[in-house]
Enzyme design. Structure first.
Site, PDB file in Angstrom:
ATOM      1  N   SER A  24       0.743  -1.239  -0.169  1.00 32.75           N
ATOM      2  CA  SER A  24       0.079   0.154   0.092  1.00 32.75           C
ATOM      3  C   SER A  24       0.716   1.337  -0.087  1.00 32.75           C
ATOM      4  CB  SER A  24      -1.012  -0.085   1.282  1.00 32.75           C
ATOM      5  OG  SER A  24      -1.392   1.383   1.395  1.00 32.75           O
ATOM      6  N   TYR A  30      -0.800  -0.338  10.489  1.00 33.66           N
ATOM      7  CA  TYR A  30      -1.030  -1.153   8.975  1.00 33.66           C
ATOM      8  C   TYR A  30      -0.009  -0.554   8.013  1.00 33.66           C
ATOM      9  CZ  TYR A  30      -3.486  -1.085   4.377  1.00 33.66           C
ATOM     10  OH  TYR A  30      -3.899  -1.609   3.352  1.00 33.66           O
TER      11      TYR A  30
HETATM   12  N1  LIG Z   1      -8.733  -1.108  -0.875  1.00 40.26           N
HETATM   13  C1  LIG Z   1      -7.773  -0.073  -0.579  1.00 40.26           C
HETATM   14  O1  LIG Z   1      -7.999   1.174  -0.490  1.00 40.26           O
HETATM   15  C2  LIG Z   1      -6.483  -0.390  -0.345  1.00 40.26           C
HETATM   16  C3  LIG Z   1      -6.182  -2.092  -0.126  1.00 40.26           C
HETATM   17  N2  LIG Z   1      -4.814  -2.394  -0.361  1.00 40.26           N
HETATM   18  C4  LIG Z   1      -4.776  -3.916   0.057  1.00 40.26           C
HETATM   19  O2  LIG Z   1      -5.422  -4.510  -0.859  1.00 40.26           O
HETATM   20  C5  LIG Z   1      -5.640  -6.030  -0.347  1.00 40.26           C
HETATM   21  C6  LIG Z   1      -6.980  -6.470  -0.462  1.00 40.26           C
HETATM   22  O3  LIG Z   1      -7.611  -5.744   0.112  1.00 40.26           O
HETATM   23  P1  LIG Z   1      -9.181  -5.136  -0.276  1.00 40.26           P
HETATM   24  O4  LIG Z   1      -9.603  -5.937  -1.691  1.00 40.26           O
HETATM   25  O5  LIG Z   1      -9.162  -3.657  -0.326  1.00 40.26           O
HETATM   26  O6  LIG Z   1     -10.280  -5.568   0.776  1.00 40.26           O
HETATM   27  P2  LIG Z   1     -11.402  -6.595   0.982  1.00 40.26           P
HETATM   28  O7  LIG Z   1     -11.572  -6.422   2.438  1.00 40.26           O
HETATM   29  O8  LIG Z   1     -12.390  -6.373  -0.086  1.00 40.26           O
HETATM   30  O9  LIG Z   1     -10.515  -7.916   0.711  1.00 40.26           O
HETATM   31  C7  LIG Z   1      -9.813  -8.570   1.648  1.00 40.26           C
HETATM   32  C8  LIG Z   1      -9.777  -9.876   1.309  1.00 40.26           C
HETATM   33  O10 LIG Z   1      -9.005 -10.707   2.295  1.00 40.26           O
HETATM   34  C9  LIG Z   1      -9.351 -11.874   2.835  1.00 40.26           C
HETATM   35  N3  LIG Z   1      -9.116 -12.022   4.140  1.00 40.26           N
HETATM   36  C10 LIG Z   1      -9.109 -11.126   5.133  1.00 40.26           C
HETATM   37  N4  LIG Z   1      -8.755 -11.877   6.289  1.00 40.26           N
HETATM   38  C11 LIG Z   1      -8.337 -12.985   6.077  1.00 40.26           C
HETATM   39  C12 LIG Z   1      -7.839 -14.275   6.586  1.00 40.26           C
HETATM   40  N5  LIG Z   1      -7.567 -14.011   7.827  1.00 40.26           N
HETATM   41  N6  LIG Z   1      -7.689 -15.444   6.049  1.00 40.26           N
HETATM   42  C13 LIG Z   1      -7.962 -15.204   4.599  1.00 40.26           C
HETATM   43  N7  LIG Z   1      -8.333 -14.616   3.740  1.00 40.26           N
HETATM   44  C14 LIG Z   1      -8.619 -13.086   4.338  1.00 40.26           C
HETATM   45  C15 LIG Z   1     -11.178 -11.560   2.825  1.00 40.26           C
HETATM   46  O11 LIG Z   1     -11.776 -12.364   2.511  1.00 40.26           O
HETATM   47  P3  LIG Z   1     -12.874 -13.409   3.705  1.00 40.26           P
HETATM   48  O12 LIG Z   1     -13.572 -12.172   4.522  1.00 40.26           O
HETATM   49  O13 LIG Z   1     -13.791 -13.997   2.971  1.00 40.26           O
HETATM   50  O14 LIG Z   1     -11.587 -14.215   4.407  1.00 40.26           O
HETATM   51  C16 LIG Z   1     -10.748 -10.745   1.318  1.00 40.26           C
HETATM   52  O15 LIG Z   1     -11.177 -11.485   0.260  1.00 40.26           O
HETATM   53  C17 LIG Z   1      -5.077  -5.860   1.098  1.00 40.26           C
HETATM   54  O16 LIG Z   1      -3.693  -6.559   1.398  1.00 40.26           O
HETATM   55  C18 LIG Z   1      -5.177  -4.433   1.512  1.00 40.26           C
HETATM   56  O17 LIG Z   1      -4.380  -4.205   2.625  1.00 40.26           O
HETATM   57  C19 LIG Z   1      -3.726  -1.612  -0.418  1.00 40.26           C
HETATM   58  C20 LIG Z   1      -3.932  -0.388  -0.312  1.00 40.26           C
HETATM   59  C21 LIG Z   1      -5.337   0.323  -0.585  1.00 40.26           C
HETATM   60  C1  LIG Z   2      -5.829   2.299   4.840  1.00 34.74           C
HETATM   61  C2  LIG Z   2      -6.531   1.189   4.275  1.00 34.74           C
HETATM   62  O1  LIG Z   2      -7.337   0.767   4.909  1.00 34.74           O
HETATM   63  C3  LIG Z   2      -6.179   1.129   2.780  1.00 34.74           C
HETATM   64  N1  LIG Z   2      -6.510  -0.439   2.552  1.00 34.74           N
HETATM   65  C4  LIG Z   2      -5.060   1.564   2.146  1.00 34.74           C
HETATM   66  O2  LIG Z   2      -3.965   0.887   2.322  1.00 34.74           O
HETATM   67  O3  LIG Z   2      -5.031   2.828   1.694  1.00 34.74           O
END
Ligand SMILES: NC(=O)C1=CN([C@@H]2O[C@H](COP(=O)(O)OP(=O)(O)OC[C@H]3O[C@@H](n4cnc5c(N)ncnc54)[C@H](OP(=O)(O)O)[C@@H]3O)[C@@H](O)[C@H]2O)C=CC1
Ligand SMILES: CC(=O)[C@H](N)C(=O)O
Length: 262
Positions: free
Chosen positions: A140, A153
């Protein structure tokens, strides 16, 4: 054996991971999709089976649970069809550092740091022996921005970036590609799950645009892909400044500014 490598994607039940699943399926890759929510995983999988010709397996697993991650590690070690790992599962925490507790921090580190490290460690030796394979780690921009007040985070994401850059150094010469993808605010459930309103953010990227841009970086074999950053030269300048310091760390004596005044 399929001509294209199978892709294992963690966190594929929603958000960025579900779009990665869609895009790799449309590129003709068989998939192994991992997340906790089996119903949502199955819904992603059955849509992709219906819309493409690829095989989609699902593994219901909590990547922070010892028995569950052991099953994924075993699959990564032994299933030679898997040639791409996307370490995407992740979460954020509500509140500021003093509002969070140590258990929440430890749980987040288990999910955002320990799990991707273990999965990379499980697959890297096989990829290195084969002289091919790719590991995509979702970091991120928060990992570059301690100013944002998302300290734990951001620290987990700084780890993901360092892990990726270090692995690229170690595994690149062995034919293994490692990419760090650094999204900024992207419209997914992570915001609601961590008690934040994504609609209150000044700029929000949609998941499709984010993943499609990340895949442009993947196809170019970029080490670090920052889809929202308009000027790639800024990243290059940061890297150049960091590298310029490297030879200066080798010193017998502390820098003059730290020497005690007699
Ligand atoms: N959205 C944003 O603004 C940003 C996101 N990111 C990163 O992108 C990645 C994806 O997140 P994003 O798509 O945004 O968020 P979501 O919450 O939509 O997706 C997260 C995914 O991770 C899975 N997950 C969470 N905890 C667990 C666990 N303990 N075991 C297995 N699977 C798990 C969830 O599925 P389930 O609940 O079914 O387990 C889900 O499929 C993350 O690493 C996040 O930090 C980075 C920067 C910005
Ligand atoms: C802070 C957040 O929850 C986000 N996933 C990000 O990385 O910007």
């Amino acid at each position: 054996m399929a001509s294209k490598p199978t892709v294992l994607i963690t966190g594929a039940s929603s958000g960025i991971g579900a779009v990665y699943a869609d895009r790799f399926a449309r590129r003709g890759h068989d998939l192994v999709l991992v997340a906790r929510n089996a119903e949502r995983l199955e819904s992603v999988a059955s849509r992709l089976r219906a819309e493409t010709d690829v095989t989609v397996d699902i593994i219901q697993a909590d990547v922070t649970a010892a028995a569950d991650i052991a099953r994924i590690e075993e699959r990564l070690r032994e299933d030679e069809r898997i040639g791409i790992l996307v370490n995407n599962a992740g979460a954020a925490l509500p509140g500021s550092f003093v509002e969070q507790n140590a258990a929440q921090a430890a749980d987040l580190i288990a999910l955002n740091v320990t799990a991707p490290t273990r999965l990379a460690a499980a697959v890297a030796p096989r990829f290195a022996r084969a002289g091919s394979g790719a590991i995509v780690n979702i970091g991120s921009v928060v990992g570059l921005a301690p100013e944002l007040g998302l300290t734990v985070y951001g620290a987990t994401k700084a780890f993901v970036q360092f892990l990726s850059q270090g692995l690229a150094q170690e595994l690149g010469p062995k034919g293994v590609y490692v990419q760090a993808v650094l999204p900024a605010v992207t419209r997914t459930e992570i915001w609601e799950r961590s008690g934040r309103d994504v609609n209150a953010m000044p700029a929000v990227m949609e998941t499709a645009e984010l993943v499609d841009a990340a895949l442009v970086g993947f196809d170019r074999r970029e080490a670090v892909t920052i889809p929202p950053l308009p000027d790639a030269g800024q990243w290059d300048a940061l890297e150049a400044a960091r590298r310029a310091m490297l030879p200066n760390y080798r010193q017998v004596h502390a820098a003059a500014r730290y020497r005690a005044v007699a």
